[in-house]
Design a protein around this motif. Structure first.
Motif, PDB file in Angstrom:
ATOM      1  N   ARG A  36       0.834  -1.205   0.000  1.00  0.00           N
ATOM      2  CA  ARG A  36       0.000   0.000   0.000  1.00  0.00           C
ATOM      3  C   ARG A  36       0.866   1.253   0.000  1.00  0.00           C
ATOM      4  N   LYS A  37       1.953   1.181   0.724  1.00  0.00           N
ATOM      5  CA  LYS A  37       2.884   2.306   0.775  1.00  0.00           C
ATOM      6  C   LYS A  37       3.506   2.537  -0.601  1.00  0.00           C
ATOM      7  N   ARG A  38       3.911   1.459  -1.262  1.00  0.00           N
ATOM      8  CA  ARG A  38       4.595   1.580  -2.550  1.00  0.00           C
ATOM      9  C   ARG A  38       3.692   2.193  -3.617  1.00  0.00           C
ATOM     10  N   ILE A  39       2.437   1.764  -3.644  1.00  0.00           N
ATOM     11  CA  ILE A  39       1.544   2.251  -4.686  1.00  0.00           C
ATOM     12  C   ILE A  39       1.094   3.687  -4.425  1.00  0.00           C
ATOM     13  N   CYS A  40       0.925   4.035  -3.144  1.00  0.00           N
ATOM     14  CA  CYS A  40       0.469   5.385  -2.822  1.00  0.00           C
ATOM     15  C   CYS A  40       1.558   6.433  -3.017  1.00  0.00           C
ATOM     16  N   LYS A  41       2.811   6.019  -3.013  1.00  0.00           N
ATOM     17  CA  LYS A  41       3.897   6.968  -3.246  1.00  0.00           C
ATOM     18  C   LYS A  41       3.901   7.493  -4.682  1.00  0.00           C
ATOM     19  N   LEU A  42       3.157   6.836  -5.546  1.00  0.00           N
ATOM     20  CA  LEU A  42       3.056   7.323  -6.921  1.00  0.00           C
ATOM     21  C   LEU A  42       2.291   8.633  -7.003  1.00  0.00           C
ATOM     22  N   MET A  43       1.456   8.897  -6.015  1.00  0.00           N
ATOM     23  CA  MET A  43       0.505   9.997  -6.071  1.00  0.00           C
ATOM     24  C   MET A  43       1.025  11.230  -5.341  1.00  0.00           C
ATOM     25  N   ASP A  44       0.761  12.403  -5.926  1.00  0.00           N
ATOM     26  CA  ASP A  44       1.099  13.681  -5.304  1.00  0.00           C
ATOM     27  C   ASP A  44      -0.191  14.304  -4.797  1.00  0.00           C
ATOM     28  N   CYS A  45      -0.340  14.360  -3.474  1.00  0.00           N
ATOM     29  CA  CYS A  45      -1.588  14.850  -2.882  1.00  0.00           C
ATOM     30  C   CYS A  45      -1.852  16.311  -3.218  1.00  0.00           C
ATOM     31  N   LYS A  46      -0.814  17.054  -3.512  1.00  0.00           N
ATOM     32  CA  LYS A  46      -0.989  18.471  -3.847  1.00  0.00           C
ATOM     33  C   LYS A  46      -1.761  18.641  -5.147  1.00  0.00           C
ATOM     34  N   LYS A  47      -1.786  17.601  -5.999  1.00  0.00           N
ATOM     35  CA  LYS A  47      -2.392  17.728  -7.315  1.00  0.00           C
ATOM     36  C   LYS A  47      -3.744  17.029  -7.419  1.00  0.00           C
ATOM     37  N   LEU A  48      -4.401  16.814  -6.263  1.00  0.00           N
ATOM     38  CA  LEU A  48      -5.736  16.250  -6.268  1.00  0.00           C
ATOM     39  C   LEU A  48      -6.767  17.369  -6.272  1.00  0.00           C
ATOM     40  N   SER A  49      -7.844  17.177  -7.012  1.00  0.00           N
ATOM     41  CA  SER A  49      -8.923  18.164  -7.048  1.00  0.00           C
ATOM     42  C   SER A  49      -9.710  18.106  -5.749  1.00  0.00           C
ATOM     43  N   VAL A  50     -10.620  19.066  -5.571  1.00  0.00           N
ATOM     44  CA  VAL A  50     -11.447  19.100  -4.369  1.00  0.00           C
ATOM     45  C   VAL A  50     -12.278  17.828  -4.252  1.00  0.00           C
ATOM     46  N   ASP A  51     -12.858  17.385  -5.382  1.00  0.00           N
ATOM     47  CA  ASP A  51     -13.670  16.165  -5.347  1.00  0.00           C
ATOM     48  C   ASP A  51     -12.830  14.944  -4.982  1.00  0.00           C
ATOM     49  N   ALA A  52     -11.611  14.886  -5.531  1.00  0.00           N
ATOM     50  CA  ALA A  52     -10.742  13.755  -5.205  1.00  0.00           C
ATOM     51  C   ALA A  52     -10.350  13.787  -3.735  1.00  0.00           C
ATOM     52  N   CYS A  53     -10.097  14.991  -3.213  1.00  0.00           N
ATOM     53  CA  CYS A  53      -9.767  15.107  -1.785  1.00  0.00           C
ATOM     54  C   CYS A  53     -10.937  14.657  -0.926  1.00  0.00           C
ATOM     55  N   MET A  54     -12.153  15.072  -1.304  1.00  0.00           N
ATOM     56  CA  MET A  54     -13.345  14.655  -0.569  1.00  0.00           C
ATOM     57  C   MET A  54     -13.419  13.131  -0.479  1.00  0.00           C
ATOM     58  N   HIS A  55     -13.096  12.482  -1.585  1.00  0.00           N
ATOM     59  CA  HIS A  55     -13.131  11.025  -1.621  1.00  0.00           C
ATOM     60  C   HIS A  55     -11.992  10.448  -0.793  1.00  0.00           C
ATOM     61  N   ALA A  56     -10.801  11.041  -0.919  1.00  0.00           N
ATOM     62  CA  ALA A  56      -9.608  10.481  -0.280  1.00  0.00           C
ATOM     63  C   ALA A  56      -9.685  10.526   1.240  1.00  0.00           C
ATOM     64  N   VAL A  57     -10.228  11.625   1.802  1.00  0.00           N
ATOM     65  CA  VAL A  57     -10.246  11.737   3.263  1.00  0.00           C
ATOM     66  C   VAL A  57     -11.217  10.760   3.897  1.00  0.00           C
ATOM     67  N   GLN A  58     -12.101  10.178   3.093  1.00  0.00           N
ATOM     68  CA  GLN A  58     -13.027   9.179   3.618  1.00  0.00           C
ATOM     69  C   GLN A  58     -12.659   7.764   3.173  1.00  0.00           C
ATOM     70  N   ASN A  59     -11.509   7.640   2.528  1.00  0.00           N
ATOM     71  CA  ASN A  59     -11.107   6.362   1.946  1.00  0.00           C
ATOM     72  C   ASN A  59     -10.252   5.582   2.940  1.00  0.00           C
ATOM     73  N   GLU A  60     -10.822   4.525   3.527  1.00  0.00           N
ATOM     74  CA  GLU A  60     -10.126   3.743   4.539  1.00  0.00           C
ATOM     75  C   GLU A  60      -9.010   2.886   3.969  1.00  0.00           C
ATOM     76  N   ARG A  61      -8.960   2.779   2.630  1.00  0.00           N
ATOM     77  CA  ARG A  61      -7.908   1.961   2.033  1.00  0.00           C
ATOM     78  C   ARG A  61      -6.577   2.700   1.948  1.00  0.00           C
ATOM     79  N   LEU A  62      -6.601   3.992   2.120  1.00  0.00           N
ATOM     80  CA  LEU A  62      -5.374   4.765   2.034  1.00  0.00           C
ATOM     81  C   LEU A  62      -4.609   4.731   3.350  1.00  0.00           C
ATOM     82  N   PRO A  63      -3.295   4.756   3.311  1.00  0.00           N
ATOM     83  CA  PRO A  63      -2.507   4.831   4.545  1.00  0.00           C
ATOM     84  C   PRO A  63      -2.809   6.126   5.295  1.00  0.00           C
TER      85      PRO A  63
END
Length: 612
Positions: free
Chosen positions: A444-471
């Protein structure tokens, strides 16, 4: 169709059974000509007056042999010999595009030349070919088609070349001079139809010839197209249309990637010839057409050279491809394999990237276009992200293959990481739900390092903060950068937060984050979380009366839940390595299921939830 009639006497040839021919005449026949299984009972004099070969053969026979002559190797067989024999008798014969070549070759074999008699058959057929057949577009094609079944023709190479040159010359003529009949099965545009005065308002289509040539046998088609290309008068796009028409005609299941078992060898030959004939210039054929060729090549197991050429060509214009194009299924029969052939897509992406690297050697002052443009790179990045989302649904897709493909386009700018986030979330979701092992913390750590949180849209952030699969670390990063964005949009300064939260992939000691678990899962110390709480509270006060951002809707309650949980706070104070994830949180039921009440009603999730 052009035709020519020779002779004036009535046809006196009669057939007795299937294979016996004779001439109805008062004179008794005195020679028997054997052509394969057929026997011709004829008279010597008419034959000797026009055929040099028969003169030699008849003179060489003895009476004891019964006057029989075998000419089994004559081109065109009994049918062609019959026409030649009737010409010798002066009987009426009709020549056309279907029989002129076989008759010509048979007459040449029988040595029916001018040296034997003036105006002999070979001469008359030559005049007919040059003045009629080769001046007709469709007759030239018919004549060329008839040569495919001819063998051992002394004149075949010359005649075939004449046919090919005739066809290539007509295909290359200026469109304004095309005044002959041709087949054009494409859907016509309104301006192609004749107006009320019977005049077409549009010129002849550039690819007017492609349907007719698609009828040719593959070997002949190759020779004709090479001749057309060598003349250099036809643009590459029209050559590409010709190849597409040929593929559709010769590969019935081309659009669906289906080949009948009995047609595999023929299909393999067609694909390899088309791959070899493809114009070298980019854009001559569509990327979709190239992908269909590649899929078919995989199905029929074409040679590596053909597949390699197609991969290269697809890579050169990858920005034109769709996700559906890249969903190339693995060849059937391979057990426990992935659904899609990801390796070949990686090769295609490599070809695209190689062009960008090659562009670095060009002069700095020279403007680079095409797929080397930033727009093309962005299109390929989006394509790869969407492709990753689709293949992530395959439970047999290895994590390393996903990561490798995603990292291949990291050198190109991704203005938004929403597409990559969707792919990552789909992989986490499908592999948690469909596999027994689930996803380990390191994966999970390896795959999530691909992503830059600074470049997520508001909708993506809304989804991400409620996503229990994320570290947990990723969730906090999303919260911080969303608050920083909110502060910037309102004119406030970006929160001056601790280094371990403020910088992605940077440890609390200011060094690049390592692969150690504490560097990834450790969120912050108690003092740092307290500072975050104060900054978030200040932002909420300053944004009072404005439209709520994702932080107001989801992130702030989750931070409250995090900070109000005594068990978690004590863990923060007591652990130098940082917060450790609750392994039970990896199997959440659905996206966006979190709410403030969950943190109170589900104790087992307190250590994982940043609850909204």
């Amino acid at each position: 169709m052009k035709f020519m009639k020779l002779g004036s006497k009535p046809d006196l040839f009669q057939k007795d059974g299937d294979n016996v021919w004779y001439v109805t005449s008062e004179l008794e026949t005195d020679v028997i000509i054997n052509v394969g299984d057929s026997k011709f009972y004829l008279h010597k004099f008419p034959l000797l007056s026009k055929s040099g070969r028969l003169q030699k053969l008849i003179r060489g026979t003895t009476e004891g042999e019964g006057g029989e002559i075998d000419i089994n190797e004559i081109p065109g067989g009994p049918t062609a010999f019959e026409i030649c024999a009737k010409f010798c008798y002066g009987m009426t014969v009709t020549l056309n595009a279907y029989n002129v070549i076989s008759t010509y070759c048979a007459a040449d074999y029988l040595e029916m030349h001018e040296t034997i008699e003036k105006g002999n058959l070979v001469y008359k057929l030559s005049v007919f070919l040059n003045t009629s057949i080769f001046r007709s577009w469709k007759d030239s094609i018919i004549v060329l088609q008839t040569t495919k079944n001819m063998t051992s023709l002394s004149e075949e190479p010359k005649l075939v070349n004449l046919c090919i040159n005739s066809i290539a010359s007509k295909a290359s003529v200026d469109l304004s001079k095309v005044d002959w009949s041709y087949t054009y099965n494409r859907k016509k545009l309104p301006e192609e139809n004749a107006n009320e005065f019977g005049v077409r308002t549009r010129m002849v289509p550039k690819d007017w010839w492609v349907e007719d040539l698609a009828e040719l046998e593959i070997g002949l088609y190759k020779r004709v197209l090479v001749s057309i290309k060598n003349k250099g008068l036809i643009c590459n796009e029209v050559i590409g249309e010709g190849l597409k028409a040929f593929a559709l005609r010769r590969l019935p299941g081309f659009n669906h990637g289906v080949v009948h078992e009995n047609d595999v060898i023929k299909a393999r030959s067609v694909i390899e010839i088309i791959s070899w004939l493809l114009p070298s210039e980019k854009g001559s054929v569509s990327c979709g057409f190239l992908v269909k060729l590649l899929k078919m090549a995989i199905v029929v197991d074409s040679g590596e050279m053909a597949k390699r050429e197609l991969v290269k060509r697809i890579g050169q214009q990858l920005e034109e491809a769709s996700v559906e194009d890249l969903l190339i299924k693995m060849k059937e029969g391979e057990s426990e394999s992935m659904i899609y052939d990801v390796n070949i897509v990686q090769e295609i992406v490599k070809e695209f990237i190689v062009q960008d690297h090659n562009g670095e050697f060009e002069d700095e002052g020279q403007e680079m276009g095409g797929i080397l443009s930033e727009a093309s790179k962005l299109m390929v990045v989006k394509l790869v992200d969407s492709y990753l989302t689709e293949i992530s649904k395959d439970p047999n897709l290895p994590l390393g293959m996903f990561v490798d493909l995603a990292e291949m386009v990291n050198g190109f700018s991704r203005p938004s990481h929403d597409g990559l986030y969707r792919a990552i979330d789909m992989y986490l979701k499908c592999h948690v739900m469909q596999t027994h092992q689930g996803i380990t913390k390191s994966e999970r750590k390896r795959i999530c390092k691909l992503m830059d949180c600074k470049k997520l849209s508001v909708d993506a952030c809304m989804h991400a903060v409620q996503n229990e699969r994320l570290p947990l670390r990723v969730t906090v990063q999303v919260l911080f950068f969303e608050q920083a964005r909110a502060a910037t949009s309102s004119g406030s300064s970006t929160p001056d937060l601790p280094k371990s939260i403020k910088a992605l992939n940077v440890s609390s000691h200011g060094r690049p984050a390592t692969n150690q678990e504490d560097d990834w899962d450790g969120v912050a110390t108690a003092e740092e979380l307290k500072a975050l709480k104060e900054e978030l509270a200040a932002l909420r006060m300053s944004h009072h009366g404005h439209k709520n951002t994702v932080s107001d809707k989801a992130s702030v309650p989750r931070v409250k839940g995090l900070l109000s949980t005594k068990k978690l706070l004590s863990k923060i104070w007591s652990s130098k390595g940082g917060i450790k994830e609750n392994s039970g949180s990896d199997s959440s039921e659905s996206l966006g299921s979190a709410n403030p009440d969950d943190s109170k009603s589900t104790p087992s999730r307190k250590g994982r939830y940043l609850v909204s």
